[in-house]
Write a protein that holds these residues in place. Structure first.
Motif, PDB file in Angstrom:
ATOM      1  N   ILE A  12       0.986  -1.149   0.012  1.00  0.00           N
ATOM      2  CA  ILE A  12      -0.086  -0.020  -0.130  1.00  0.00           C
ATOM      3  C   ILE A  12       1.082   1.056  -0.019  1.00  0.00           C
ATOM      4  O   ILE A  12       1.805   1.284   0.628  1.00  0.00           O
ATOM      5  CB  ILE A  12      -0.866  -0.121   0.934  1.00  0.00           C
ATOM      6  N   LEU A  13       0.382   2.141  -0.644  1.00  0.00           N
ATOM      7  CA  LEU A  13       1.292   3.386  -1.000  1.00  0.00           C
ATOM      8  C   LEU A  13       0.914   4.568   0.262  1.00  0.00           C
ATOM      9  O   LEU A  13      -0.587   4.511   0.557  1.00  0.00           O
ATOM     10  CB  LEU A  13       1.129   4.052  -2.352  1.00  0.00           C
ATOM     11  N   ALA A  14       1.701   5.404   0.507  1.00  0.00           N
ATOM     12  CA  ALA A  14       1.320   6.372   1.579  1.00  0.00           C
ATOM     13  C   ALA A  14       0.336   7.328   1.051  1.00  0.00           C
ATOM     14  O   ALA A  14       0.234   7.595  -0.102  1.00  0.00           O
ATOM     15  CB  ALA A  14       2.426   7.376   1.787  1.00  0.00           C
ATOM     16  N   GLY A  15      -0.769   7.540   1.834  1.00  0.00           N
ATOM     17  CA  GLY A  15      -1.862   8.370   1.538  1.00  0.00           C
ATOM     18  C   GLY A  15      -3.201   7.752   0.846  1.00  0.00           C
ATOM     19  O   GLY A  15      -3.994   8.213   0.586  1.00  0.00           O
ATOM     20  N   HIS A  16      -2.525   6.345   0.616  1.00  0.00           N
ATOM     21  CA  HIS A  16      -3.948   5.494  -0.027  1.00  0.00           C
ATOM     22  C   HIS A  16      -4.596   4.980   1.281  1.00  0.00           C
ATOM     23  O   HIS A  16      -4.124   3.875   1.671  1.00  0.00           O
ATOM     24  CB  HIS A  16      -3.305   4.374  -0.976  1.00  0.00           C
ATOM     25  N   LYS A  17      -5.822   5.437   1.380  1.00  0.00           N
ATOM     26  CA  LYS A  17      -6.420   4.979   2.704  1.00  0.00           C
ATOM     27  C   LYS A  17      -7.510   4.105   2.306  1.00  0.00           C
ATOM     28  O   LYS A  17      -8.668   4.317   2.720  1.00  0.00           O
ATOM     29  CB  LYS A  17      -6.913   6.080   3.179  1.00  0.00           C
ATOM     30  N   THR A  18      -7.241   2.976   1.428  1.00  0.00           N
ATOM     31  CA  THR A  18      -8.394   1.819   1.380  1.00  0.00           C
ATOM     32  C   THR A  18      -7.649   0.446   1.329  1.00  0.00           C
ATOM     33  O   THR A  18      -6.677   0.145   1.281  1.00  0.00           O
ATOM     34  CB  THR A  18      -8.601   2.151  -0.330  1.00  0.00           C
ATOM     35  N   ALA A  19      -8.843  -0.197   2.310  1.00  0.00           N
ATOM     36  CA  ALA A  19      -8.472  -1.538   2.367  1.00  0.00           C
ATOM     37  C   ALA A  19      -9.450  -2.439   1.771  1.00  0.00           C
ATOM     38  O   ALA A  19     -10.700  -2.140   1.750  1.00  0.00           O
ATOM     39  CB  ALA A  19      -8.192  -1.865   3.883  1.00  0.00           C
ATOM     40  N   ASP A  20      -9.205  -3.749   1.534  1.00  0.00           N
ATOM     41  CA  ASP A  20     -10.121  -4.666   1.082  1.00  0.00           C
ATOM     42  C   ASP A  20     -10.307  -5.851   1.641  1.00  0.00           C
ATOM     43  O   ASP A  20      -9.126  -6.423   2.150  1.00  0.00           O
ATOM     44  CB  ASP A  20      -9.679  -5.102  -0.516  1.00  0.00           C
ATOM     45  N   ILE A  21     -11.431  -6.304   1.990  1.00  0.00           N
ATOM     46  CA  ILE A  21     -11.643  -7.780   2.789  1.00  0.00           C
ATOM     47  C   ILE A  21     -12.575  -8.508   1.936  1.00  0.00           C
ATOM     48  O   ILE A  21     -13.407  -8.071   1.183  1.00  0.00           O
ATOM     49  CB  ILE A  21     -12.023  -7.617   4.111  1.00  0.00           C
ATOM     50  N   VAL A  22     -12.594  -9.714   2.144  1.00  0.00           N
ATOM     51  CA  VAL A  22     -13.684 -10.664   1.594  1.00  0.00           C
ATOM     52  C   VAL A  22     -14.208 -11.482   2.549  1.00  0.00           C
ATOM     53  O   VAL A  22     -13.452 -12.068   3.387  1.00  0.00           O
ATOM     54  CB  VAL A  22     -12.915 -11.609   0.608  1.00  0.00           C
ATOM     55  N   LEU A  23     -15.378 -11.512   2.878  1.00  0.00           N
ATOM     56  CA  LEU A  23     -16.318 -12.120   3.723  1.00  0.00           C
ATOM     57  C   LEU A  23     -16.660 -13.507   3.021  1.00  0.00           C
ATOM     58  O   LEU A  23     -17.321 -13.354   1.799  1.00  0.00           O
ATOM     59  CB  LEU A  23     -17.596 -11.465   4.111  1.00  0.00           C
ATOM     60  N   ILE A  24     -16.497 -14.777   3.585  1.00  0.00           N
ATOM     61  CA  ILE A  24     -16.861 -15.856   3.111  1.00  0.00           C
ATOM     62  C   ILE A  24     -18.077 -16.318   3.815  1.00  0.00           C
ATOM     63  O   ILE A  24     -18.030 -16.485   5.024  1.00  0.00           O
ATOM     64  CB  ILE A  24     -15.856 -16.860   3.199  1.00  0.00           C
ATOM     65  N   ARG A 123       8.546  -6.507  -2.531  1.00  0.00           N
ATOM     66  CA  ARG A 123       7.744  -5.678  -2.168  1.00  0.00           C
ATOM     67  C   ARG A 123       7.927  -4.155  -2.431  1.00  0.00           C
ATOM     68  O   ARG A 123       7.247  -3.356  -3.008  1.00  0.00           O
ATOM     69  CB  ARG A 123       7.139  -5.758  -0.675  1.00  0.00           C
ATOM     70  N   VAL A 124       9.225  -3.840  -2.258  1.00  0.00           N
ATOM     71  CA  VAL A 124       9.674  -2.462  -2.561  1.00  0.00           C
ATOM     72  C   VAL A 124       9.436  -2.036  -4.167  1.00  0.00           C
ATOM     73  O   VAL A 124       9.042  -1.039  -4.545  1.00  0.00           O
ATOM     74  CB  VAL A 124      11.093  -2.271  -2.195  1.00  0.00           C
ATOM     75  N   ILE A 125       9.700  -3.141  -4.953  1.00  0.00           N
ATOM     76  CA  ILE A 125       9.544  -2.986  -6.398  1.00  0.00           C
ATOM     77  C   ILE A 125       8.290  -3.027  -6.940  1.00  0.00           C
ATOM     78  O   ILE A 125       8.128  -2.093  -7.820  1.00  0.00           O
ATOM     79  CB  ILE A 125      10.453  -4.200  -6.982  1.00  0.00           C
ATOM     80  N   VAL A 126       7.363  -3.658  -6.172  1.00  0.00           N
ATOM     81  CA  VAL A 126       5.974  -3.557  -6.423  1.00  0.00           C
ATOM     82  C   VAL A 126       5.399  -2.105  -6.133  1.00  0.00           C
ATOM     83  O   VAL A 126       4.781  -1.141  -6.830  1.00  0.00           O
ATOM     84  CB  VAL A 126       5.158  -4.620  -5.712  1.00  0.00           C
ATOM     85  N   ARG A 127       5.795  -1.317  -5.082  1.00  0.00           N
ATOM     86  CA  ARG A 127       5.332  -0.085  -4.656  1.00  0.00           C
ATOM     87  C   ARG A 127       6.066   0.793  -5.463  1.00  0.00           C
ATOM     88  O   ARG A 127       5.128   1.832  -5.725  1.00  0.00           O
ATOM     89  CB  ARG A 127       6.030   0.127  -3.044  1.00  0.00           C
ATOM     90  N   ILE A 128       7.162   0.836  -6.147  1.00  0.00           N
ATOM     91  CA  ILE A 128       7.907   1.687  -6.960  1.00  0.00           C
ATOM     92  C   ILE A 128       7.067   1.738  -8.173  1.00  0.00           C
ATOM     93  O   ILE A 128       6.825   2.682  -8.794  1.00  0.00           O
ATOM     94  CB  ILE A 128       9.308   1.339  -7.134  1.00  0.00           C
ATOM     95  N   TYR A 129       6.726   0.506  -8.704  1.00  0.00           N
ATOM     96  CA  TYR A 129       5.867   0.420  -9.873  1.00  0.00           C
ATOM     97  C   TYR A 129       4.640   1.049  -9.898  1.00  0.00           C
ATOM     98  O   TYR A 129       4.139   1.691 -10.728  1.00  0.00           O
ATOM     99  CB  TYR A 129       5.770  -1.115 -10.322  1.00  0.00           C
ATOM    100  N   LYS A 130       3.940   0.877  -8.615  1.00  0.00           N
ATOM    101  CA  LYS A 130       2.585   1.302  -8.447  1.00  0.00           C
ATOM    102  C   LYS A 130       2.787   2.714  -8.332  1.00  0.00           C
ATOM    103  O   LYS A 130       1.544   3.572  -8.701  1.00  0.00           O
ATOM    104  CB  LYS A 130       1.870   0.886  -7.182  1.00  0.00           C
ATOM    105  N   ASP A 131       3.799   3.378  -7.769  1.00  0.00           N
ATOM    106  CA  ASP A 131       3.931   4.901  -7.571  1.00  0.00           C
ATOM    107  C   ASP A 131       4.230   5.614  -9.047  1.00  0.00           C
ATOM    108  O   ASP A 131       3.419   6.449  -9.150  1.00  0.00           O
ATOM    109  CB  ASP A 131       5.204   5.161  -6.867  1.00  0.00           C
ATOM    110  N   PHE A 132       4.950   4.454  -9.829  1.00  0.00           N
ATOM    111  CA  PHE A 132       5.110   5.078 -11.129  1.00  0.00           C
ATOM    112  C   PHE A 132       3.656   5.279 -11.819  1.00  0.00           C
ATOM    113  O   PHE A 132       3.479   6.141 -12.704  1.00  0.00           O
ATOM    114  CB  PHE A 132       5.987   4.607 -12.282  1.00  0.00           C
ATOM    115  N   LYS A 133       2.920   4.192 -11.724  1.00  0.00           N
ATOM    116  CA  LYS A 133       1.405   4.185 -12.456  1.00  0.00           C
ATOM    117  C   LYS A 133       0.808   5.120 -12.083  1.00  0.00           C
ATOM    118  O   LYS A 133      -0.320   5.567 -12.803  1.00  0.00           O
ATOM    119  CB  LYS A 133       1.165   2.691 -12.038  1.00  0.00           C
ATOM    120  N   ARG A 134       0.843   5.755 -10.664  1.00  0.00           N
ATOM    121  CA  ARG A 134      -0.139   6.723 -10.462  1.00  0.00           C
ATOM    122  C   ARG A 134       0.149   7.793 -11.483  1.00  0.00           C
ATOM    123  O   ARG A 134      -0.177   9.017 -11.573  1.00  0.00           O
ATOM    124  CB  ARG A 134       0.292   7.178  -9.072  1.00  0.00           C
TER     125      ARG A 134
END
Length: 134
Positions: A12-24, A123-134
Motif C-alpha cells: 500500500i502506498l502512503a496516502g492510499h487509505k483503502t483496504a479490501d476484505i472478503v467475507l466468506i 514488495r519495494v519494487i511493487v510499490r515503486i511500480y505502483k507509484d510510477f503508475k499513479r
C-alpha cells in the motif's frame, strides 16, 4: 473473513487509505445478505465511534459494499465457499457467479503473493511500480 489487496500484501502506498476484505459465507450469498451485513457493520462501527459528527457512508455494490469514514475506505467483497459456486444461482436473488469467483480469486492472489514475494525487495519494487503508475 480474509484481508486482500495492497493492505494485505504490504504494498500500500502512503496516502492510499483503502483496504479490501472478503467475507466468506457458508451458503450462496443473496442480495439481502449484503444489506444485513451492512447494517450489522454500521451499527457496530457507530457504537465504537468517538466523534458522532463525522459522516459515515455505506454504499452497496454488485460485489458487496463500501464503508467510508473519515477519509478511509473499506471495500467488503462477499463470496461463498468454492464448492457452492457449482450450485444453481438465481440471478434475481444471488450475487453473480463472476463476482463470487473474482472474490475467491482475490483470496488466492493474496495468498500466492504472500508465499511468493516473501522478500522485502520484491514488495519495494511493487510499490515503486505502483507509484510510477499513479
Amino acid at each position: 473473513m480474509r484481508i486482500v489487496g495492497s493492505f494485505k500484501k504490504g504494498t500500500i502506498l502512503a496516502g492510499h487509505k483503502t483496504a479490501d476484505i472478503v467475507l466468506i459465507i457458508k451458503h450462496l450469498p443473496a442480495k439481502e445478505d449484503i444489506t444485513k451485513i451492512m447494517k450489522v457493520l454500521s451499527d457496530k462501527m457507530a457504537s465504537l465511534q468517538n466523534d458522532k459528527k463525522k459522516k459515515v457512508e455505506v454504499k452497496e455494490n454488485e460485489r458487496g459494499f463500501t464503508y467510508k469514514y473519515n477519509g478511509i475506505t473499506l471495500n467488503v467483497l462477499i463470496t461463498t465457499l468454492p464448492g457452492n459456486t457449482k450450485e444453481t444461482i438465481d440471478p434475481e436473488k444471488h450475487i453473480k457467479l463472476d463476482h463470487l469467483k473474482n472474490s475467491l480469486a482475490a483470496i488466492r492472489h493474496a495468498r500466492w503473493f504472500e508465499e511468493s514475494a516473501f522478500q522485502s525487495s520484491i514488495r519495494v519494487i511493487v510499490r515503486i511500480y505502483k507509484d510510477f503508475k499513479r
